[in-house]
Design a protein around this motif. Structure first.
Motif, short mmCIF file in Angstrom:
data_model
loop_
_atom_site.label_atom_id
_atom_site.label_comp_id
_atom_site.label_asym_id
_atom_site.label_seq_id
_atom_site.Cartn_x
_atom_site.Cartn_y
_atom_site.Cartn_z
N GLU A 31 -64.10 -41.62 8.24
CA GLU A 31 -63.90 -41.24 9.65
C GLU A 31 -64.78 -40.03 9.95
OE1 GLU A 31 -60.14 -40.40 12.76
OE2 GLU A 31 -59.88 -40.19 10.58
N PHE A 32 -65.17 -39.85 11.20
CA PHE A 32 -65.96 -38.67 11.57
C PHE A 32 -65.78 -38.37 13.05
CE2 PHE A 32 -68.59 -42.30 12.54
CZ PHE A 32 -69.24 -41.95 13.72
N VAL A 33 -65.98 -37.10 13.39
CA VAL A 33 -66.02 -36.66 14.79
C VAL A 33 -67.36 -35.96 15.00
CG1 VAL A 33 -65.06 -35.08 16.49
CG2 VAL A 33 -63.54 -36.49 15.11
N SER A 34 -68.18 -36.55 15.86
CA SER A 34 -69.51 -36.00 16.13
C SER A 34 -69.58 -35.24 17.45
CB SER A 34 -70.54 -37.14 16.14
OG SER A 34 -70.20 -38.10 17.13
N HIS A 35 -68.57 -35.40 18.31
CA HIS A 35 -68.55 -34.74 19.62
C HIS A 35 -67.15 -34.14 19.84
CE1 HIS A 35 -69.78 -35.05 24.15
NE2 HIS A 35 -69.63 -33.82 23.72
N PRO A 36 -66.84 -33.04 19.14
CA PRO A 36 -65.48 -32.49 19.20
C PRO A 36 -65.21 -31.76 20.51
CG PRO A 36 -66.88 -31.07 17.89
CD PRO A 36 -67.71 -32.26 18.26
N ASN A 37 -63.96 -31.42 20.71
CA ASN A 37 -63.59 -30.60 21.86
C ASN A 37 -64.20 -29.20 21.72
OD1 ASN A 37 -61.88 -32.54 23.20
ND2 ASN A 37 -60.39 -32.19 21.55
N SER A 38 -64.31 -28.51 22.83
CA SER A 38 -64.93 -27.18 22.83
C SER A 38 -64.24 -26.25 21.84
CB SER A 38 -64.87 -26.60 24.25
OG SER A 38 -65.42 -25.30 24.28
N GLY A 39 -65.06 -25.56 21.03
CA GLY A 39 -64.52 -24.62 20.06
C GLY A 39 -64.15 -25.23 18.73
N GLU A 40 -64.22 -26.55 18.61
CA GLU A 40 -63.87 -27.22 17.35
C GLU A 40 -65.14 -27.63 16.61
OE1 GLU A 40 -61.35 -30.49 18.25
OE2 GLU A 40 -59.68 -29.25 18.96
N GLN A 41 -65.00 -27.87 15.31
CA GLN A 41 -66.14 -28.23 14.48
C GLN A 41 -66.23 -29.75 14.32
OE1 GLN A 41 -67.45 -26.12 11.03
NE2 GLN A 41 -65.86 -24.52 11.29
N GLU A 42 -67.45 -30.20 14.10
CA GLU A 42 -67.64 -31.59 13.72
C GLU A 42 -67.19 -31.76 12.27
OE1 GLU A 42 -71.75 -31.79 16.40
OE2 GLU A 42 -71.82 -31.56 14.21
N TRP A 43 -66.73 -32.96 11.94
CA TRP A 43 -66.27 -33.17 10.57
C TRP A 43 -66.51 -34.62 10.13
CZ3 TRP A 43 -62.26 -36.75 10.46
CH2 TRP A 43 -61.48 -36.86 11.61
N VAL A 44 -66.58 -34.77 8.80
CA VAL A 44 -66.74 -36.08 8.19
C VAL A 44 -65.67 -36.24 7.12
CG1 VAL A 44 -68.26 -37.61 6.87
CG2 VAL A 44 -69.24 -36.09 8.60
N GLU A 45 -64.97 -37.35 7.16
CA GLU A 45 -63.90 -37.62 6.20
C GLU A 45 -64.34 -38.69 5.21
OE1 GLU A 45 -59.41 -38.09 7.24
OE2 GLU A 45 -60.24 -40.13 7.13
N LEU A 46 -64.15 -38.41 3.91
CA LEU A 46 -64.47 -39.36 2.86
C LEU A 46 -63.19 -39.92 2.27
CD1 LEU A 46 -67.28 -37.43 0.93
CD2 LEU A 46 -67.49 -38.92 2.93
N GLY A 137 -64.01 -35.52 21.72
CA GLY A 137 -62.69 -35.40 21.11
C GLY A 137 -62.22 -36.63 20.37
N LYS A 138 -62.97 -37.74 20.45
CA LYS A 138 -62.56 -38.97 19.78
C LYS A 138 -63.36 -39.13 18.48
CE LYS A 138 -59.67 -40.36 22.94
NZ LYS A 138 -58.22 -40.54 22.66
N SER A 139 -62.87 -40.02 17.63
CA SER A 139 -63.51 -40.21 16.33
C SER A 139 -64.04 -41.63 16.19
CB SER A 139 -62.51 -39.93 15.19
OG SER A 139 -61.59 -41.00 15.05
N GLY A 140 -64.96 -41.78 15.22
CA GLY A 140 -65.34 -43.10 14.74
C GLY A 140 -64.61 -43.33 13.43
N ALA A 141 -63.93 -44.45 13.30
CA ALA A 141 -63.08 -44.68 12.13
C ALA A 141 -63.31 -46.07 11.56
CB ALA A 141 -61.61 -44.50 12.50
N LEU A 142 -63.24 -46.16 10.25
CA LEU A 142 -63.36 -47.43 9.55
C LEU A 142 -61.97 -48.05 9.45
CD1 LEU A 142 -65.47 -49.20 8.13
CD2 LEU A 142 -64.91 -48.04 6.00
#
Length: 426
Positions: A31-46, A137-142
């Motif tokens: 899963e990952f978030v490439s366009h987070p809400n303001s003040g939040e970090q992008e992240w990648v989940e393994l 604020g949304k994620s891409g998820a497998l």
């Protein structure tokens, strides 16, 4: 050295290599978030889909520097570390991933373990798209083996089924005491499809020496993706090799009869050192044993051609030259092995006066047969120091060996005759 110690060392090395390859295959992007809400970090989940913990030391995440450009480069996004048992999340910072589209690569050293590409063909070029870009604020998820965009993020948790509502998500996250007891019924445990890339050479297995033939390839994945860009390294087995950045069809020719190993190595990126996939075929190159075995008389000035080899010969693009005229063999004309064919004057338009001197040239403009029989003379000769461009033939290299169109007798113009062609007898 003690034989037992040597055997033990071999076992340890083999076990390490097996574990290395198994570990690469078991860790995937979850899963990952490439366009987070303001003040939040992008992240990648393994996620570790295997049964054993994996040490991520030496692993890294990558992204594209200019996804919408033709000549983009892959940059290191984050160097990884730590032990992954099930799920592990990495914050990659702010404005690292492109909102409109990017490609996230997961590497174990220089070996590509997994990749996910989001966006569109206009925002990410030269990569197969897995899903559209998610909104803020949304994620891409497998989910169930397929990538889904615009999901409610489930950071550090198994991915929700796409049918679950926001209300269910908040309830599960906030009710910590019920997470373990309800996880089996509230979450859809996905079975990730581990990325597997295969490449296949598309080429005839039997070709004629000195005659160009078409070569292409097909590179796809077990996720129903087709890769048309990357680094395609061809080795033709005759001392020649070529590197291409796409899978477009090209032409090649072998100078001499024999058996050649044609190999292809596919690299996903220009800096990859280990190919993602390879293929190998054996090309049998046979001589063109074509002869003009006879001609007719004034009443029936046919031309007889004989194939003395044990293989079919494709005469497409070959030219029959008589004393005054040329005849183009039609596309797709095949001369069967050890067979003879007579060309009727009703098709060629030839007369008895045209049969005094006849030659056949192949599609590479080399003389392969003469009548009366003469030593074969190559119109185009090569030296041993030629470069690869002489063997790699552009698809648009269709130069007609005939000197003037008005001298060409075509199958579609059977009514042509010497009287109305505008040409005088030589």
């Amino acid at each position: 050295m003690n034989k037992k110690i040597i055997k033990l060392q071999i076992v340890i090395i083999v076990g390490f290599l097996f574990y290395f390859n198994f570990a690469s295959a078991s860790v995937v992007i979850n899963e990952f978030v490439s366009h987070p809400n303001s003040g939040e970090q992008e992240w990648v989940e393994l996620r570790n889909t295997g049964d054993s913990p994996v040490d991520l030391t030496g692993w890294k995440l990558t992204e594209l520097s200019s996804p919408n450009k033709d000549n983009q480069t892959e940059n290191d996004l984050l160097s990884l570390s730590g032990i992954i048992d099930d799920i592990l999340v990495f914050d990659v910072g702010e404005s690292k991933l492109n909102d409109a589209g990017d490609s996230i690569g997961l590497y174990n050293g220089s070996v590509l373990a997994d990749r996910v590409t989001y966006g569109s063909d206009s925002t990410v070029k030269n990569y197969s798209i897995d899903l559209v870009a998610s909104t803020i604020g949304k994620s891409g998820a497998l989910i169930s083996g397929s990538w889904q965009a615009n999901q409610d993020p489930t950071k550090n948790l198994p991915n929700l089924d796409s049918n679950n509502s926001n209300e269910n998500t908040n309830e599960i996250v906030n009710s910590n005491s019920n997470v373990n007891s309800n996880s089996s019924s509230s979450f859809t445990k996905k079975e990730p499809v581990v990325l597997k890339i295969t490449t296949k050479i598309i080429s005839p297995k039997i070709v004629t020496a000195g005659i160009p033939f078409c070569i292409s390839s097909l590179t796809n994945t077990n996720r129903d993706e087709t890769y048309t860009f990357g680094r395609f390294v061809w080795n033709f087995g005759d001392g020649m090799m070529s590197q291409k950045n796409n899978s477009e069809t090209f032409k090649y020719l072998y100078e001499y009869p024999g058996d050649y190993a044609l190999t292809l190595s596919y690299f996903a990126t220009s800096f990859s050192k280990i190919p993602e996939s390879t293929d190998r075929v054996i090309i049998k190159v046979v001589p063109a044993e074509i002869f003009i075995s006879g001609t007719g008389d004034i009443n029936d000035p046919f031309i007889e051609i004989n194939n003395k080899s044990n293989y079919e010969v494709d005469l497409s693009g070959w030219v029959l030259t008589a004393s005054r005229y040329y005849f183009n063999f039609p596309e797709g004309m095949i001369l069967l092995p050890n067979k003879t064919v007579k060309l009727s004057p009703k098709i060629t338009g030839f007369t008895k006066d045209d049969l005094d001197n006849i030659t056949i040239t192949n599609s590479n403009k080399e003389i392969v047969a003469t009548y009366p029989l003469q030593p074969k003379t190559a119109v185009k000769s090569y030296t041993s120091s030629k470069n690869i461009s002489n063997n790699l033939v552009p698809l648009d290299n269709k130069t007609d060996p005939t000197p003037e169109d008005s001298q060409v007798i075509n199958l579609n113009d059977l009514g042509a005759s010497a009287g109305n062609s505008g040409l005088n007898s030589s």
